[in-house]
Structure formats: structure tokens, C-alpha cells
Write an enzyme that holds these catalytic residues in place. Structure first.
Site, PDB file in Angstrom:
ATOM      1  N   ASP A 289      29.920-119.144 -53.944  1.00 36.68           N
ATOM      2  CA  ASP A 289      31.038-120.078 -54.050  1.00 36.68           C
ATOM      3  C   ASP A 289      32.377-119.351 -54.068  1.00 36.68           C
ATOM      4  O   ASP A 289      33.364-119.816 -53.486  1.00 36.68           O
ATOM      5  CB  ASP A 289      30.890-120.926 -55.324  1.00 36.68           C
ATOM      6  CG  ASP A 289      31.643-122.237 -55.239  1.00 36.68           C
ATOM      7  OD1 ASP A 289      32.336-122.473 -54.231  1.00 36.68           O
ATOM      8  OD2 ASP A 289      31.564-123.045 -56.183  1.00 36.68           O
TER       9      ASP A 289
ATOM     10  N   HIS B 267      27.607-127.046 -62.937  1.00 36.58           N
ATOM     11  CA  HIS B 267      28.486-126.205 -62.105  1.00 36.58           C
ATOM     12  C   HIS B 267      29.900-126.745 -62.277  1.00 36.58           C
ATOM     13  O   HIS B 267      30.184-127.878 -61.905  1.00 36.58           O
ATOM     14  CB  HIS B 267      28.009-126.312 -60.649  1.00 36.58           C
ATOM     15  CG  HIS B 267      28.844-125.577 -59.652  1.00 36.58           C
ATOM     16  ND1 HIS B 267      28.534-124.313 -59.219  1.00 36.58           N
ATOM     17  CD2 HIS B 267      29.987-125.931 -58.999  1.00 36.58           C
ATOM     18  CE1 HIS B 267      29.434-123.913 -58.326  1.00 36.58           C
ATOM     19  NE2 HIS B 267      30.337-124.885 -58.176  1.00 36.58           N
TER      20      HIS B 267
ATOM     21  N   CYS C 179      42.364-121.767 -55.574  1.00 38.76           N
ATOM     22  CA  CYS C 179      43.286-122.263 -54.560  1.00 38.76           C
ATOM     23  C   CYS C 179      44.565-121.435 -54.584  1.00 38.76           C
ATOM     24  O   CYS C 179      45.218-121.329 -55.615  1.00 38.76           O
ATOM     25  CB  CYS C 179      43.600-123.724 -54.841  1.00 38.76           C
ATOM     26  SG  CYS C 179      44.925-124.372 -53.829  1.00 38.76           S
TER      27      CYS C 179
END
Lengths: 310, 310
Positions: free
Chosen positions: B15, B211, B244
Site C-alpha cells: 500500500d 486496515h 498524499c
């Protein structure tokens, strides 16, 4: 019935500003405090009555506190290190006045050059001073147990000692005690265990608040643990200001913006409006252009369709 | 009796790396995985069986997975988006194989170009494929409910829909389901509520993992909530990589280092050694010199006198 489920006590103007070298101009402090109050923040710790030679960042505390006291409905908290500070503090008629007592006596001696007994003597004198005031002019007088979750000098502190000092603070005349994770050592299990132990000794009504740091990223998890067990006042700092420059991303106090998001998302009312809170953050950012502001929610924005607690 | 109280599943190699543009060389991945395993991380999600044209960062997943399978005692997890991916995945004999099913059908259509029914058909085919393998070669097959706590397109998602899809995944042949806060929308109260609802529908033994993302800084608080209610496997990412770039400080997944500190400080055994974990972080930092690594504990260090869970 409390107006809010959880009361946020914004400590940025005191704990945040004292930890950075930049001295924020008084006018900026007033604008920031105005914006925080306009967002619905119910309590602001506006400064500390310490000598300007020690903390020039807070030299205007009296002026800032007097201004803040004119804001309707706002609880104005100040910190005092000793009796002399309290004498100066009561002139501005704060809503709340706190004195720290470090559970680590080594830390106490280094920080305020007094051992436990000497600090407790100051507390007694301050309590008498408070009681000498007309009832409607008395600040709520809190004894804050700093390094309650561990000390960078002594390491682990005894939980029995925390309880013992909480009792001593109440006996010395405090209206309530608070628990402070000065060093960012706390973990959620410890938070709940220690709150319960202190409650058992002084009564639940005499420990309502907690002061947490985010040094190891545990701030919100510790705040959650505290709220779950029944703590109703949580200190936090806008933008998490006051972090250690040596630790990137290591904000000082827990971040108000993310804390308010957590609580409101959980359905716990804080009375705080997000748009106005983010506007206050912009004022802070403009006033401190060279200081990093922490917090995730302002950058990420609220979730789509998000609704505050009703 | 489980070997650990809480099992950390390190998802950085999947991820984390899929969310940054830098392509980490295979040799660096292997060195990082070696170091993570040496630190005692019990499970690592090493990659995803998607076309290299879609995620060039994970093009070497088969090679990485084969290498990781040689590490004694390590659980090797891989992600598959569809049946084709599963066909490729089983060749490396992963310990665990997960397929995401987005609770937001809008998100599902945009992400994998399939609606719920179509994804569930893939799940059934994969489950049959898994069952066709000799028992000792079957991976644990998990259906991961993504956007389970809200969707950036649809906003809030129905908790009934989460439960319904959890049941559908189990009926389609999954061994277990997982809950994923893909969007960083979750709050602690919601985590506990949703876990309990899914447990009531599929049985506690069929939902053990969560998660979480740290988009709004809620990651550790949500992990705490999950662990408090009884979740025993928590995904996290070293250095919180994958954040991000538009949101400073907004790491992707929750940070392994801070999560392990929280759990061990609470007395919950993870089997992970801090010095070795920080050494693995250094390997990651050297391999990704231009990516920010998040996490507070590595910079702050462990508290003085800190002891791991016994």
C-alpha cells in the site's frame, strides 16, 4: 447538564507560544483569541505569569488576559509558577488559574527550583489568596500534576506518588487537580489506570481535565482513552504548535483541529464550528509564517457529507 | 493461545509503495523485508498482482513474494484485484491472499470497473481456485471491505451494506473478511460499532483484522478502538509511507513505529524489537531518499527506562 460533552481548553497561546522562539505580537494574539472564541472554543489558556526575562514570548500575558476576559462566555485560564505569579494573575480576574507540580521531584527542582514540599507551600499561600477574594472574583484554582506519566530525567514515575500528590494538592486548597503528560510518555492504558486511581483518592469531580503531548504520536489515542473513561476537559493546541524542532512532525500538544474532528465524528459535542476553527488556524499561520503547523484534518478537509454532533 | 497479543501486518511494501511515484528497486525491497522480518514483524503484505502497466511500482511482486516466502516464520500476504491476479498469485504460494470489495459501488466501478455482483463472482471463482489446491498450499483468502467507513465519492456508506457484503464475501468462499478505512473517514466509535455489527453477522473468528489510514490524524485512535473491542490484526505501514503529497504530514496508512510503541507501552505483545524496527526504517529511508517518512517515536526515541510488553 454540561453545555458540551467535552470541553476543549486551547493552550496554544500559552504552551504553544512558550515553546517556540518567535514572539507573537500582542495584536496577533488578540486576533487569534478572538477567532478561537468565535469558533466556539470554550476555554483558552492565554498565558503564564512568569517573569518576562524567563519567557519573553508571554510578557504580555496580563494585557492578553484582560482582553480575553471581555469576550462573553469565554473561560480564560492562566498559568502561575508561584505565589508572586498568582498575585499578578488575580489582578486580571482569570476564570481559571493553574499551578504545576511536577511529580518528578528532580524535574521540579530543575524547572521551578523547588521540591514538592516547597511547591505545596506555595499552593497553600495561593489558595489562601484566592479565598481572600470576593466569591465572584475567585478563579477556579487547579493544581496540575506535570510529568505524571513519566519524566525524561527520572524515567518512570510512581503512580502512588501521583495519587499522593493529587491528595496533597487538594489538601493544600486546590479546587481540582489535572494530569499532564509533559513528556509525551503516556499510553492509553496508563491514562485510564491513572485517572481511575486519582479519582479513587480525590473524587471524580476533582479531576476532570487532562493535558497531553504528541511527542510519540500517541496524543489522540490517549485523549480517546481519557474521554472513554470519563474525562470531560481536554487541553490541546491549534496546529499542535510548540513541537521540538529536532523531531520533524513531532508537534507539542495534541492538535486541536484533529481532536475536535475525532470528538464530533464520535458524536461528542464540543460546541466548535469547523469553518471558524480553520479560519482561526489561518490567522495563526499568518502570524507565525516560519513555524510549522501540524494537524491533518485542515489539509484533508472534512469527510464528504460530514455532520457535527447534535 | 496466540503467539502475540496483536499481530502487525506491515503493508508498506504494497500500500505504501503503490501510492508513491518512486519505484523502489527490487534489491531494496528485499533488504527492507529482511529487516522487517528480523525485527519480528509477523506478516508483510509484499505486493499486488496487478498489471505492471497499472502499478509499475509493484511489477516485481512475484519475485518479492517468492523471496519473502523463504523467510522462516513470516506470513506473506499479497493483494489480488481479480481472478487473473489470483492465478498469478497462487504460483508464489502466499500465506494470505486478499481481494478488495469496495462497499461504495461507485468507487468499485471506478476502481476495478466492476459492480458488487461482478466482484463477488470473481471472489467465488478465486475461492474455487484456492480449494483446488492441496490443503497445505492454500493461502488464507480474505475479502477486504474497502471504503467501509465512508467514500470520497458517495460520502457516508450504509453500515447495513457493509454487513451485507461481509456476509456475501463469506458465502462466496472467503476464509475471513477485513474492514478497510480506505479514505481516512473512520472515527473510534464507528470502528467499534461496525466491528461488532460484522461480528454479529459472520462470527468473531471471521473478522480479525482492520486496515486504517491516517488521513485526518485519527489512525492510532482508531487502532486503539479496534484493539479495545477485540481486533487482533492491525495493518500499518513503516514511516506511514504513501501519504498524499497535497496534505503535509498526512501519512497514508497508520505508522507502524508509533502503533508498535502504543501497543507495547500498553502491555500488548507484538513480538517486535524497537532497535531492529528503527534499523529497518533506516533502510527504508536510504532506499527512498526523496520521500518523507512519518512517525514520531523514531525521532523522539523510547521513553527513559521503557520496557516492552512481557
Amino acid at each position: 447538564m454540561a453545555k458540551f460533552d467535552i470541553e476543549i481548553s486551547e493552550v496554544g497561546p500559552r504552551d504553544g507560544l512558550q515553546s517556540i522562539s518567535t514572539i507573537m505580537p500582542t495584536a496577533d494574539k488578540l486576533a487569534w483569541i478572538d477567532a478561537l472564541a468565535a469558533a466556539g472554543v470554550p476555554e483558552i489558556e492565554v498565558g503564564s505569569f512568569v517573569p518576562a526575562s524567563v519567557l519573553p514570548q508571554l510578557a504580555d500575558t496580563a494585557e492578553v488576559a484582560r482582553y480575553a476576559r471581555e469576550i462573553a462566555g469565554l473561560s480564560v485560564a492562566v498559568l502561575v509558577p508561584n505565589f508572586r505569579g498568582a498575585q499578578n494573575a488575580i489582578l486580571v480576574r482569570p476564570t481559571k488559574m493553574s499551578i504545576p507540580l511536577s511529580v518528578s521531584e528532580t524535574h521540579s527542582l530543575r524547572n521551578v527550583k523547588r521540591n514538592h514540599q516547597q511547591v505545596l507551600e506555595e499552593v497553600k499561600r495561593i489558595a489562601q489568596l484566592v479565598k481572600s477574594l470576593p466569591v465572584d472574583q475567585r478563579p477556579k484554582f487547579e493544581g496540575g500534576l506535570s510529568t505524571a506519566f513519566g519524566c525524561t530525567i527520572e524515567g518512570a514515575v510512581s503512580e502512588d506518588k501521583v495519587v499522593e500528590l493529587a491528595v496533597a494538592l487538594m489538601e493544600a486548597g486546590c479546587d481540582e487537580v489535572g494530569l499532564s503528560d509533559t513528556t509525551g510518555y503516556a499510553n492509553p492504558a496508563q491514562v485510564q489506570r491513572l485517572v481511575k486511581k486519582v479519582w479513587a483518592a480525590v473524587g471524580k469531580e476533582h479531576l476532570t481535565g487532562i493535558h497531553l503531548h504528541n511527542t510519540r504520536g500517541q496524543g489522540l489515542a490517549n485523549a480517546l482513552a481519557a474521554v472513554e473513561v470519563g474525562i470531560t476537559t481536554v487541553d490541546s493546541s491549534m496546529g499542535g504548535i510548540g513541537g521540538c524542532p529536532a523531531a520533524p512532525g513531532a508537534s507539542g500538544n495534541i492538535v486541536t483541529e484533529d481532536l475536535v474532528f475525532m470528538l464530533e465524528a464520535m458524536g461528542l459535542k464540543t460546541g466548535i464550528d469547523f469553518d471558524a476553527l480553520f479560519a482561526a488556524r489561518n490567522i495563526l499561520a499568518n502570524a507565525l509564517p516560519n513555524e510549522p503547523l501540524y494537524g491533518f484534518t485542515p489539509d484533508a478537509g472534512l469527510p464528504k457529507g460530514f455532520q457535527r454532533a447534535l
